[in-house]
Design a protein around this motif. Structure first.
Motif, PDB file in Angstrom:
ATOM      1  N   ARG A 289       7.796  -1.477 -12.077  1.00  0.00           N
ATOM      2  CA  ARG A 289       9.004  -2.033 -12.872  1.00  0.00           C
ATOM      3  C   ARG A 289       8.941  -3.129 -13.608  1.00  0.00           C
ATOM      4  O   ARG A 289       9.263  -3.605 -14.765  1.00  0.00           O
ATOM      5  CB  ARG A 289      10.515  -1.765 -12.138  1.00  0.00           C
ATOM      6  N   THR A 290       8.562  -3.559 -12.749  1.00  0.00           N
ATOM      7  CA  THR A 290       8.573  -5.657 -12.751  1.00  0.00           C
ATOM      8  C   THR A 290       6.790  -5.986 -12.984  1.00  0.00           C
ATOM      9  O   THR A 290       6.771  -6.220 -11.283  1.00  0.00           O
ATOM     10  CB  THR A 290       9.754  -6.312 -12.924  1.00  0.00           C
TER      11      THR A 290
ATOM     12  N   SER B  12       4.872  -8.510  -2.673  1.00  0.00           N
ATOM     13  CA  SER B  12       3.984  -8.590  -1.971  1.00  0.00           C
ATOM     14  C   SER B  12       3.420  -7.514  -0.766  1.00  0.00           C
ATOM     15  O   SER B  12       1.949  -7.390  -1.094  1.00  0.00           O
ATOM     16  CB  SER B  12       4.729  -9.698  -0.559  1.00  0.00           C
ATOM     17  N   SER B  13       4.361  -6.927  -0.197  1.00  0.00           N
ATOM     18  CA  SER B  13       3.647  -5.357   0.073  1.00  0.00           C
ATOM     19  C   SER B  13       2.591  -4.686  -0.524  1.00  0.00           C
ATOM     20  O   SER B  13       1.853  -4.065  -0.313  1.00  0.00           O
ATOM     21  CB  SER B  13       4.907  -4.513   0.927  1.00  0.00           C
TER      22      SER B  13
ATOM     23  N   LYS C  79      10.882 -15.055  -9.078  1.00  0.00           N
ATOM     24  CA  LYS C  79      10.760 -14.430  -8.436  1.00  0.00           C
ATOM     25  C   LYS C  79       9.542 -14.518  -7.088  1.00  0.00           C
ATOM     26  O   LYS C  79       8.622 -15.516  -7.278  1.00  0.00           O
ATOM     27  CB  LYS C  79      10.061 -12.884  -8.551  1.00  0.00           C
TER      28      LYS C  79
ATOM     29  N   TYR D  22       1.743  -2.316   7.379  1.00  0.00           N
ATOM     30  CA  TYR D  22       1.327  -1.629   6.711  1.00  0.00           C
ATOM     31  C   TYR D  22      -0.558  -2.196   6.012  1.00  0.00           C
ATOM     32  O   TYR D  22      -0.859  -2.916   6.439  1.00  0.00           O
ATOM     33  CB  TYR D  22       2.019  -1.304   5.271  1.00  0.00           C
TER      34      TYR D  22
ATOM     35  N   ASN E 220       5.914  -3.427  -6.778  1.00  0.00           N
ATOM     36  CA  ASN E 220       4.549  -3.987  -6.567  1.00  0.00           C
ATOM     37  C   ASN E 220       4.625  -5.756  -6.216  1.00  0.00           C
ATOM     38  O   ASN E 220       4.958  -6.410  -7.088  1.00  0.00           O
ATOM     39  CB  ASN E 220       3.996  -4.279  -7.856  1.00  0.00           C
TER      40      ASN E 220
ATOM     41  N   TRP F 146      15.456  -9.988  -5.466  1.00  0.00           N
ATOM     42  CA  TRP F 146      15.462  -9.698  -4.269  1.00  0.00           C
ATOM     43  C   TRP F 146      16.358 -10.397  -3.277  1.00  0.00           C
ATOM     44  O   TRP F 146      17.134 -10.774  -2.922  1.00  0.00           O
ATOM     45  CB  TRP F 146      14.244  -9.093  -3.214  1.00  0.00           C
TER      46      TRP F 146
ATOM     47  N   ARG G  60      -0.546  -9.533   5.889  1.00  0.00           N
ATOM     48  CA  ARG G  60      -0.964 -10.418   5.440  1.00  0.00           C
ATOM     49  C   ARG G  60      -0.109 -11.396   5.900  1.00  0.00           C
ATOM     50  O   ARG G  60       0.221 -11.730   4.835  1.00  0.00           O
ATOM     51  CB  ARG G  60      -2.240 -10.235   5.627  1.00  0.00           C
TER      52      ARG G  60
ATOM     53  N   ASP H 222       1.431 -14.493   3.874  1.00  0.00           N
ATOM     54  CA  ASP H 222       0.934 -15.927   2.817  1.00  0.00           C
ATOM     55  C   ASP H 222       1.289 -17.613   3.104  1.00  0.00           C
ATOM     56  O   ASP H 222       0.965 -18.098   2.314  1.00  0.00           O
ATOM     57  CB  ASP H 222       1.481 -15.946   1.872  1.00  0.00           C
TER      58      ASP H 222
ATOM     59  N   GLN I  35      -0.496  -6.581  -1.365  1.00  0.00           N
ATOM     60  CA  GLN I  35      -1.526  -6.948  -0.525  1.00  0.00           C
ATOM     61  C   GLN I  35      -1.845  -4.579  -0.253  1.00  0.00           C
ATOM     62  O   GLN I  35      -2.990  -5.283   0.256  1.00  0.00           O
ATOM     63  CB  GLN I  35      -0.975  -7.071   0.796  1.00  0.00           C
TER      64      GLN I  35
HETATM   65  O1  N01 Z   1       9.515  -6.209  -1.386  1.00  0.00           O
HETATM   66  P1  N01 Z   1      10.228  -6.458  -2.719  1.00  0.00           P
HETATM   67  P2  N01 Z   1       7.757  -6.732  -0.565  1.00  0.00           P
HETATM   68  N1  N01 Z   1      12.295   2.105  -8.818  1.00  0.00           N
HETATM   69  O2  N01 Z   1      11.459  -7.045  -2.916  1.00  0.00           O
HETATM   70  C1  N01 Z   1       9.327  -2.346  -6.447  1.00  0.00           C
HETATM   71  C2  N01 Z   1       7.965 -11.106   2.499  1.00  0.00           C
HETATM   72  N2  N01 Z   1       6.613 -10.375   2.668  1.00  0.00           N
HETATM   73  O3  N01 Z   1       8.760  -5.771   0.792  1.00  0.00           O
HETATM   74  O4  N01 Z   1      10.962  -5.824  -9.480  1.00  0.00           O
HETATM   75  C3  N01 Z   1      10.611   1.333  -9.207  1.00  0.00           C
HETATM   76  O5  N01 Z   1       9.485  -8.344  -3.064  1.00  0.00           O
HETATM   77  C4  N01 Z   1      10.399  -3.411  -7.090  1.00  0.00           C
HETATM   78  O6  N01 Z   1      10.913  -3.325  -8.469  1.00  0.00           O
HETATM   79  P3  N01 Z   1      11.428  -5.152  -9.240  1.00  0.00           P
HETATM   80  C5  N01 Z   1       7.824 -11.645   0.878  1.00  0.00           C
HETATM   81  O7  N01 Z   1       9.238 -12.914   1.378  1.00  0.00           O
HETATM   82  C6  N01 Z   1       5.858 -11.394   2.904  1.00  0.00           C
HETATM   83  O8  N01 Z   1       7.409  -5.932  -1.457  1.00  0.00           O
HETATM   84  O9  N01 Z   1      12.610  -4.664  -8.063  1.00  0.00           O
HETATM   85  N3  N01 Z   1      10.193   0.209  -8.609  1.00  0.00           N
HETATM   86  C7  N01 Z   1       9.255  -4.288  -6.192  1.00  0.00           C
HETATM   87  O10 N01 Z   1       8.511  -4.435  -6.902  1.00  0.00           O
HETATM   88  C8  N01 Z   1       8.330 -10.719  -0.502  1.00  0.00           C
HETATM   89  O11 N01 Z   1       8.539 -11.298  -1.393  1.00  0.00           O
HETATM   90  C9  N01 Z   1       4.432 -10.942   2.740  1.00  0.00           C
HETATM   91  O12 N01 Z   1      11.673  -4.392 -10.904  1.00  0.00           O
HETATM   92  C10 N01 Z   1      11.320  -0.417  -7.306  1.00  0.00           C
HETATM   93  C11 N01 Z   1       8.754  -3.684  -5.121  1.00  0.00           C
HETATM   94  O13 N01 Z   1       9.611  -2.854  -5.290  1.00  0.00           O
HETATM   95  C12 N01 Z   1       9.263  -9.913   0.557  1.00  0.00           C
HETATM   96  O14 N01 Z   1       8.625  -9.871   1.669  1.00  0.00           O
HETATM   97  C13 N01 Z   1       4.163  -9.996   2.812  1.00  0.00           C
HETATM   98  C14 N01 Z   1      12.407   0.286  -7.165  1.00  0.00           C
HETATM   99  C15 N01 Z   1       9.764  -4.783  -4.506  1.00  0.00           C
HETATM  100  O15 N01 Z   1       9.305  -5.349  -4.378  1.00  0.00           O
HETATM  101  C16 N01 Z   1       9.324  -8.665   0.396  1.00  0.00           C
HETATM  102  O16 N01 Z   1       8.601  -7.827  -0.296  1.00  0.00           O
HETATM  103  C17 N01 Z   1       5.435  -9.030   2.802  1.00  0.00           C
HETATM  104  C18 N01 Z   1      12.650   1.642  -7.910  1.00  0.00           C
HETATM  105  N4  N01 Z   1      13.865   1.924  -7.964  1.00  0.00           N
HETATM  106  C19 N01 Z   1       6.677  -9.238   2.555  1.00  0.00           C
HETATM  107  N5  N01 Z   1      12.658  -0.834  -6.496  1.00  0.00           N
HETATM  108  C20 N01 Z   1       3.519 -12.037   3.275  1.00  0.00           C
HETATM  109  O17 N01 Z   1       3.566 -12.417   3.978  1.00  0.00           O
HETATM  110  C21 N01 Z   1      12.195  -1.557  -5.669  1.00  0.00           C
HETATM  111  N6  N01 Z   1      11.004  -1.665  -6.584  1.00  0.00           N
HETATM  112  C22 N01 Z   1       2.193 -12.297   2.469  1.00  0.00           C
END
Ligand code: N01
Length: 532
Positions: A206-207, A185-186, A324, A47, A183, A491, A51, A53, A189
């Motif tokens: 949501r949070t 990490s994905s 979180k 996406y 909102n 999660w 990057r 972390d 970012q």
């Molecule tokens: O996923 P997340 P991610 N309606 O589960 C929301 C790693 N990672 O892909 O918090 C509305 O953190 C959900 O809301 P809530 C890293 O370990 C690392 O971003 O459940 N919202 C939340 O805001 C990371 O922690 C890197 O209330 C809904 C979001 O979706 C892990 O992967 C980069 C919903 C999900 O956030 C996951 O990160 C990317 C709904 N029905 C990932 N359902 C790096 O190294 C879910 N949400 C930087």
């Protein structure tokens, strides 16, 4: 039927290193990978703005001086393309490709008690056997992504993507109204990058999250020389620390210093950037009052950055910081100062359905050309339970773990009734509470040594002892209950996936202390395992 000593599922960091180690031992090993390239999560998760972390020079293999010397990272935090390039470099340098089959999915693995072998079934119809079945599927996988069940999705006419399985070609945001759900990490970012070209961006939250500035920068020649010269020291620190990063918590409570000193300490960490801010005091994840000092510091920062104070209030989290997964950001809060970037509170007015044109919440319809699901993953158990794994007596892993409600493992690496099966960074190991490559090296080295022992002793099979497994499960739970993680659904405990039973599946005793537990198990001739 082709037969191997070991079959490994997945060709990310863990699968590739496991292959290397076992092959060095002279075992016949085959890796099966669903993707069309190596890299695991980093192959799929493309996406915009993706990057890591972890700092580059810690987000790599540290076991090999050659690999460490020959590869130079370009910036403090590596981008997804750079990590993928690195993993391809490793595959070539260690000549791993000849033993990896890409675009090949393992659908089932069943233990055949009569011959003490695993029968492995591939999606393409092939069957294979092996002595050791090793899962290197990661804790978060593109094949276990979380897409919320929102009615009307099929009638939505716009584009939609999940951050974890982003298309390989370019996605064009120019002139488009883009909605980003989530909102973590994905989401954090991708938002600033999408906002650079999109006409309007709606962040459905949501949070609210705490995000700490990454303070990313290109590495200078000097920095590269320095980190390479320090490989062994860095590696030692990583393996001794709680987090797998080369730093330790200051041995002092946040409440032992006055507010002026604390402010100075937090300010220094904020300006330095990165996760070290959560190690400024040793009780930030244990004591609510201590945690509140850092939570408040970050909330004040958010209010300073976001100009509209009504909006800033909406962006303030209400749970203890770092319970979180903490997010590192580049320009996340700043992006909300742009006139075309909008915050949508889906806590107060939840998403009710998709319409043809966009997303409807309880109070309004948002017309959108594109929806980005940054909604995360079915973590920890999802990637494992995707496969039909059956152990002794035909016991299925899904049933044993009651679809995630009753997960139990021994040390997070093996589970009773599933002989000769090893899980790299499995549930109830330190895994995602640490720098993953450190945990991966720790597990792979340990599994490799255990297999050497099994072979040297002429054993047919080993199996985690049920009693030891139960004690480990209880220990994990006790350690967790002492921390503030238990205050916040996330999660980490499956709370993000609708209908998933909540269970916290990370061992929080720290990677260094956990390494000693692994070592004790090894030096006691693997006393937690029944051996035949
Ligand atoms: O996923 P997340 P991610 N309606 O589960 C929301 C790693 N990672 O892909 O918090 C509305 O953190 C959900 O809301 P809530 C890293 O370990 C690392 O971003 O459940 N919202 C939340 O805001 C990371 O922690 C890197 O209330 C809904 C979001 O979706 C892990 O992967 C980069 C919903 C999900 O956030 C996951 O990160 C990317 C709904 N029905 C990932 N359902 C790096 O190294 C879910 N949400 C930087």
């Amino acid at each position: 039927m082709p037969s191997y000593d070991a079959i490994i599922v997945g060709a990310g960091f863990s699968g590739m290193y496991m292959l290397y180690r076992l092959r060095e031992r002279g075992l016949r090993v085959r890796v099966f990978e669903k993707g069309a390239g190596v890299g695991g999560a980093w192959y799929w998760s493309r996406y915009p703005g993706a990057r890591c972390d972890s700092e580059s020079h810690t987000y790599n293999f540290t076991f090999s001086e050659t690999l460490y010397e020959e590869w130079s990272w370009r910036s403090r935090y590596p981008t997804q393309p750079e990590i993928l390039e690195y993993l391809n470099f490793v595959a070539d340098r260690l000549q791993l490709r000849e033993d990896i089959e890409l675009q090949t999915e393992i659908s089932a693995a069943h233990f055949d008690e009569e011959v003490s072998q695993w029968r492995v079934y591939l999606q393409d119809g092939r069957q294979l056997t092996c002595k050791y079945f090793i899962t290197a599927v990661g804790c978060l996988s593109a094949h276990a992504k979380n897409i919320p069940q929102i009615s009307g999705y099929n009638q939505y006419k716009g584009e939609s993507y999940h951050t974890g399985t982003w298309p390989h070609g370019e996605v064009d945001f120019r002139g488009k109204k883009v909605g980003i759900i989530g909102n973590g990490s994905s989401g954090i970012q991708s938002l600033p990058v999408i906002a650079e070209t999109a006409a309007e961006v709606y962040s459905f939250q949501r949070t609210p999250q705490y995000a700490i500035p990454a303070q990313n920068h290109p590495y200078t020649e000097e920095e590269i020389k320095e980190y390479k010269a320090n490989r062994l020291d860095t590696r030692n620190k990583m393996f001794q620390s709680h987090t797998g990063y080369p730093f330790f918590s200051r041995p002092i409570s946040a409440l032992e210093e006055n507010q002026f000193k604390r402010q100075e300490v937090y300010e220094t960490a904020w300006n330095k950037g990165g996760f070290e801010i959560s190690a400024t005091y040793n009780d930030l994840l244990l004591n609510e009052s201590s945690n509140e000092t850092l939570s408040q510091f970050v909330k004040d920062k958010i209010k300073q950055v976001v100009k509209d104070q009504t909006l800033a209030e909406k962006l303030l989290p209400t749970y203890p910081i770092a319970t979180k997964r903490l997010v590192l950001d580049t320009n996340y809060y700043e992006t909300f100062n742009l006139p075309h970037v909008h915050f949508v509170n889906v806590k107060t007015a939840p998403i009710t359905q998709f319409s043809e044109n966009g997303i409807c919440t309880a109070d309004k319809e948002y017309p959108l050309d594109m929806v980005v699901f940054a909604t995360g993953y079915d973590g920890m158990t999802g990637p494992l339970l995707n496969m039909d794994i059956k152990g002794r007596g035909g016991e299925s892993l899904k049933e044993k773990w009651e679809h995630g409600a009753n997960v139990s493992t021994y040390l997070g690496v093996a589970t009773n009734l599933f002989p000769n099966m090893f899980m790299i960074t499995g549930p109830q190991s330190p895994s995602v509470a640490t720098n993953m490559p450190t945990s991966i090296e720790q597990h792979v080295d340990w599994i490799d040594r255990f297999i050497a022992y099994i072979e040297a002793e002429g054993l047919e099979m080993v199996e985690a002892n049920a009693q030891q497994e139960e004690e480990w499960r209880i220990h994990c739970e006790e350690v967790y209950r002492k921390t503030l993680y238990s205050k916040t659904p996330s999660w980490y405990s499956g709370a993000n996936v609708e209908g998933k039973p909540e269970a916290f599946l990370i061992y929080l005793g720290g990677l260094g202390p956990y390494g000693k537990i692994l070592e004790n198990c090894a030096t006691s001739e693997y006393s937690g395992f029944d051996q035949y």
